[in-house]
Write an enzyme that holds these catalytic residues in place. Sequence first.
Site, short mmCIF file in Angstrom:
data_model
loop_
_atom_site.label_atom_id
_atom_site.label_comp_id
_atom_site.label_asym_id
_atom_site.label_seq_id
_atom_site.Cartn_x
_atom_site.Cartn_y
_atom_site.Cartn_z
N ASP A 3 -38.41 -7.42 -25.23
CA ASP A 3 -37.46 -7.91 -24.37
C ASP A 3 -36.38 -8.58 -25.55
O ASP A 3 -36.47 -9.57 -25.86
CB ASP A 3 -37.78 -8.80 -23.59
CG ASP A 3 -36.63 -9.48 -22.76
OD1 ASP A 3 -35.59 -9.01 -22.66
OD2 ASP A 3 -36.88 -10.58 -21.97
N LYS A 51 -30.71 -12.18 -26.73
CA LYS A 51 -31.50 -13.51 -26.90
C LYS A 51 -30.93 -14.05 -28.41
O LYS A 51 -30.55 -12.90 -29.25
CB LYS A 51 -32.96 -13.22 -26.82
CG LYS A 51 -33.46 -13.02 -25.74
CD LYS A 51 -35.21 -12.76 -25.49
CE LYS A 51 -35.78 -12.57 -24.39
NZ LYS A 51 -35.97 -13.74 -23.19
N ARG A 101 -38.12 -9.24 -13.18
CA ARG A 101 -37.74 -9.26 -11.61
C ARG A 101 -37.47 -7.82 -11.08
O ARG A 101 -37.79 -7.49 -10.15
CB ARG A 101 -37.20 -10.54 -11.01
CG ARG A 101 -35.45 -10.60 -11.62
CD ARG A 101 -34.92 -11.79 -11.51
NE ARG A 101 -35.34 -12.76 -12.52
CZ ARG A 101 -34.88 -13.84 -12.74
NH1 ARG A 101 -34.03 -14.55 -11.85
NH2 ARG A 101 -35.19 -14.62 -13.42
ZN LIG Z 1 -35.60 -10.92 -20.33
#
Ligand SMILES: [Zn+2]
Length: 548
Positions: free
Chosen positions: A297, A304, A378
């Site tokens: 991720d 990030k 999600r």
């Molecule tokens: Zn994430």
Amino acid sequence: MSETGLETQVSDLTFASKAGALNVNISFVKDVSEIQLAKNDSMLMIGKSKDLKLVQHSHLSSVLTKLQIPANWYNESINYLCPQKKTDEDTPKPANGNTVSWLNKLVINTISGKFSRNNTPSRAHLISKIVKSNCFSENQVILIACERRNAVASACAVARSFPLYTSKTNDSKKQRNVAVSFLFTDNLTSGSINPTDDEVKCFNAVAESVRLTAKIVDTPCAEMTTNNFLDEIKRVAKDLGLEPMVIEGEELNNRGFGGLYNVGKAALHPPKLVVLSNLKPQAKRTIAWVGKGIVYDTGGLCIKSRAGMCGMKQDCGGAAGVLGAFYTAVKLGFEDNLHAVFCLAENAVGPNAYRPDDIIKLYSGKTVEITNTDAEGRVVLGDGVAYARKDLKADIIVDMATLTGAQGAATGKYHAAVLTNSEKWESACVDASKLCADLCYPLVFSPELHFSEFNSEVADMKNSVSNPSNAASACAGLFIHSHIGPKYDGIWIHLDIASPVSDGDRATGFGVALLNSLFGDSSLNSAFKLLGPTTTLPLKNEETESDD
Ligand SMILES: [Zn+2]
């Protein structure tokens, strides 16, 4: 020690894919006296003071003789560590007062018997610490004195102390053997102080699964792409005599899995929905375990930070836990329909990456306005749970995911967060978690209060909340729930394992024991039956919804 023959019973699942794996073979045995010991081998004994003091020299005489441990030393050590009088237990001991050692050949270590109401009575976390810092010999015996119901938690604690993945060039390739057994102190007088064959089978399966799960999570994405993860699933499937169902790449898009497709489409290795199914004609219920398998991720275009990205190989911990749990459940015999659904994708950055402002349609038929590409878990799980309901017709859907950083703030690094539409199942999760030591604790379930966080002007919902201080972990779970659909009257359980998935830089194999304990009443194995729910849990949720 190889004379036990048990090594051959353990399949090569955990070792199959990684040439550089740490070569530690763990086997659980019924009785320590079965183990062939050489004089350089060593034994570690662990137990609470109240349990260890019940273990007489006579229970262990054969193994203590092989290790040349004097009987009087053993007796004096047990007396010192485990005072017979209650008042003595509160007397502070000198530094290291909970450990004694005979030339490192026998180390006896007591663990605290104290546990608060949200901790596990097994004190499994302490067992892992002790095992990690006391087992160095080539052939190691571990003997745990405990109550029978704490054995599965203790077996998992030992397993997670011996991780498989390494790329250290100086890690010894020489095989080490660890043999583990138990003395059950609640059965000292009845004679059945050793595990049964059924229990030994359980401990070996669950230990292998915990290590497999941890290995997948510890392996960096360059070696654990979505394709490699599929190979791991295929190995498990082959061992169980099953065939995985795979939908991948463009086919996901064609069949309406817009969440999984869009999150994974920028990566070199295509996203995949993979399903393993254990079907039973006499089944009373159909259970689906859905795992988030983001093999890496980056955050996507909402990328990030440098520090925030390190460790994101662990974002497949939910899917890895589901794979390990499914292996144990089916290997030990599971009498209900059980599906494992893996949502595998790499959240990568590239010209084809999904963007903020994009509106995508999930398998539920609902549209989602992307407002944070880093809230991808999600989105992929929305597709996974919708498939579990629509195609698998599951009565009980459990999704497990490293979903939110907010989980750590809410329930901490030991307890996963559980969010469910059923109070009875919520209690069952907490109870099972304390018995198996994969701890969890509830989040608030109130969709009508919280779901407005996802309000969108242009789609059915956004994918990130407007106010992150408003029960963010619960809201993330509610997003997943909304894709099962309002008409679903079955059971939904969401487990956010973002923090307990690892302890420092090592994966814990979290989830294997929890799922098997929670569904212990479907297991054909006595060890998980003992930990399973004691009452029949409902197949319908208790929500009171008027049709408006
Ligand atoms: Zn994430």
